[in-house]
Structures are given as C-alpha cells and as structure tokens.
Design a protein around this motif. Sequence first.
Motif, PDB file in Angstrom:
ATOM      1  N   MET A   1       0.748  -1.069   0.110  1.00 30.68           N
ATOM      2  CA  MET A   1       0.377   0.472   0.143  1.00 30.68           C
ATOM      3  C   MET A   1       1.116   1.347  -0.385  1.00 30.68           C
ATOM      4  O   MET A   1       0.409   2.563  -0.674  1.00 30.68           O
ATOM      5  CB  MET A   1      -0.608   0.082   1.210  1.00 30.68           C
ATOM      6  N   PHE A   2       2.263   1.513   0.703  1.00 34.34           N
ATOM      7  CA  PHE A   2       2.916   2.462   1.101  1.00 34.34           C
ATOM      8  C   PHE A   2       4.269   1.682   0.217  1.00 34.34           C
ATOM      9  O   PHE A   2       4.294   0.577   0.489  1.00 34.34           O
ATOM     10  CB  PHE A   2       3.015   3.132   2.126  1.00 34.34           C
ATOM     11  N   VAL A   3       4.873   3.113  -0.293  1.00 31.22           N
ATOM     12  CA  VAL A   3       5.835   2.426  -0.695  1.00 31.22           C
ATOM     13  C   VAL A   3       7.233   3.929  -0.817  1.00 31.22           C
ATOM     14  O   VAL A   3       6.712   5.147  -0.838  1.00 31.22           O
ATOM     15  CB  VAL A   3       6.391   2.661  -2.631  1.00 31.22           C
ATOM     16  N   LEU A   4       7.908   3.508  -0.692  1.00 33.91           N
ATOM     17  CA  LEU A   4       9.328   4.725  -0.961  1.00 33.91           C
ATOM     18  C   LEU A   4       9.449   5.069  -2.052  1.00 33.91           C
ATOM     19  O   LEU A   4      10.320   4.561  -3.009  1.00 33.91           O
ATOM     20  CB  LEU A   4      10.891   4.308  -0.170  1.00 33.91           C
ATOM     21  N   ALA A   5       9.412   6.743  -2.338  1.00 37.54           N
ATOM     22  CA  ALA A   5       9.699   7.277  -4.079  1.00 37.54           C
ATOM     23  C   ALA A   5      11.293   7.993  -3.656  1.00 37.54           C
ATOM     24  O   ALA A   5      11.287   8.381  -3.087  1.00 37.54           O
ATOM     25  CB  ALA A   5       8.596   7.835  -4.205  1.00 37.54           C
TER      26      ALA A   5
END
Length: 204
Positions: A1-5
């Motif tokens: 659901m959450f990613v590090l961009a």
Amino acid sequence: MFVLAEMKDTVRIPPWLFHIKFNDAVIEALNKKLANKVVHNVGLCIALWDVTKLEDSYIFPGDGASHTIVNFRYVVFRPFMDEILTGKTKSCSKEGVYVSIGIFDDILIPADAMQHPSRLYPFEQLWAWEYETDDGKHDLFMDIGEEIRFRVVDEIFVDTTPSGPDGTANQPSEISDTESKKTPYTIVGSISEPGLGLLSWWNS
C-alpha cells in the motif's frame, strides 16, 4: 500500500528561514510542497522519509533565496496491483461504487467488476448483488458507510497541470469547470470474486 519513492527537486529556501538549521528548512519546504499531493505517475505523497543528498546551494540575481537540488525519499500511497484493501462505501452511481479508505477517496469499483449479477436501484441510488439461493433471489444492498473488501486491478493517472492558451480564451468558464473535474489519481477495484465485497456478506 505504501512505497518509498526516490525523488529529486530544487528546493527554494527564502531568506526569513535562514535562521533555522538548513536541513530543517529543507524538510519543511518539501513537506509543504508535496504532503497530501498527488505526483503524476508516482502516487499520493504522505510524508518525507529522509534526505539522501544535498547539492550546492545557489543564490540568483534578484532573488535572495537559496536554491538547492535535493535528492530524497518520500512515503507514497500507491497500492500494488492485485493487493486486497478494505474501505467503506462512499457513494453509488451508474458508473459503479465509490470507496474511501480514509486517507484516499478516489477509488471506483466499476459496474462490470462487481459480483454477478448486480444492478443499480435508481431510487435508492444503491447497487445490489442479486444473490441466488434455494429460496430464490435476494438483493444484498451495498449501503453507504458499509465496510467493503476489494482487489486493486488498475490505476489511472491524469495530468492536471494547467494548460496554456489554445485559442478558446472566449470560453474561460467552461475550461475551468472541465479542469476542476479532473481527478489526478484514481484506483480501480474489483469485487467479482468469492470473499470480496461487503464484509457483512461473508460474516453472516
């Protein structure tokens, strides 16, 4: 659901922020610019994770602010394809059911991605799954505010950057109305599998 961009941007620090630590000023500027904003083809930005590189700062003629190229990582909301999420039904229309998961509201479950057969009741403005049992058909309504489990099947990014003059300057109100209706990031979901749909369907 959450990613590090991993992202890169030029950060402008105005003179009235020179008295605070430079790193704190950069963090404040990045969060002010990106937090709760959709970046095209990246996702919904939540918060700064860390700063990985600060390049040299420059002050340009006529501008007392410092300009610094910053490499950083940002926490972004962007669900994976086929990820299972749970939210609440927000509204219904002929296009399908709109769902909210609290931090994000632009989720659509299209009519062709629902349990089959389903139909819209125009008066109630609710979709219902026509569930067939030995006793006949029963309408299982998707009431507003009910918890719903869905699978992420697609995502749609729309570039909402304002466009320049295109020869239609005599119709400014129509252009602004069209622009305001654009949604920069939409998630498309599906509930056409066993176990998906309203949680109450499967708990009872």
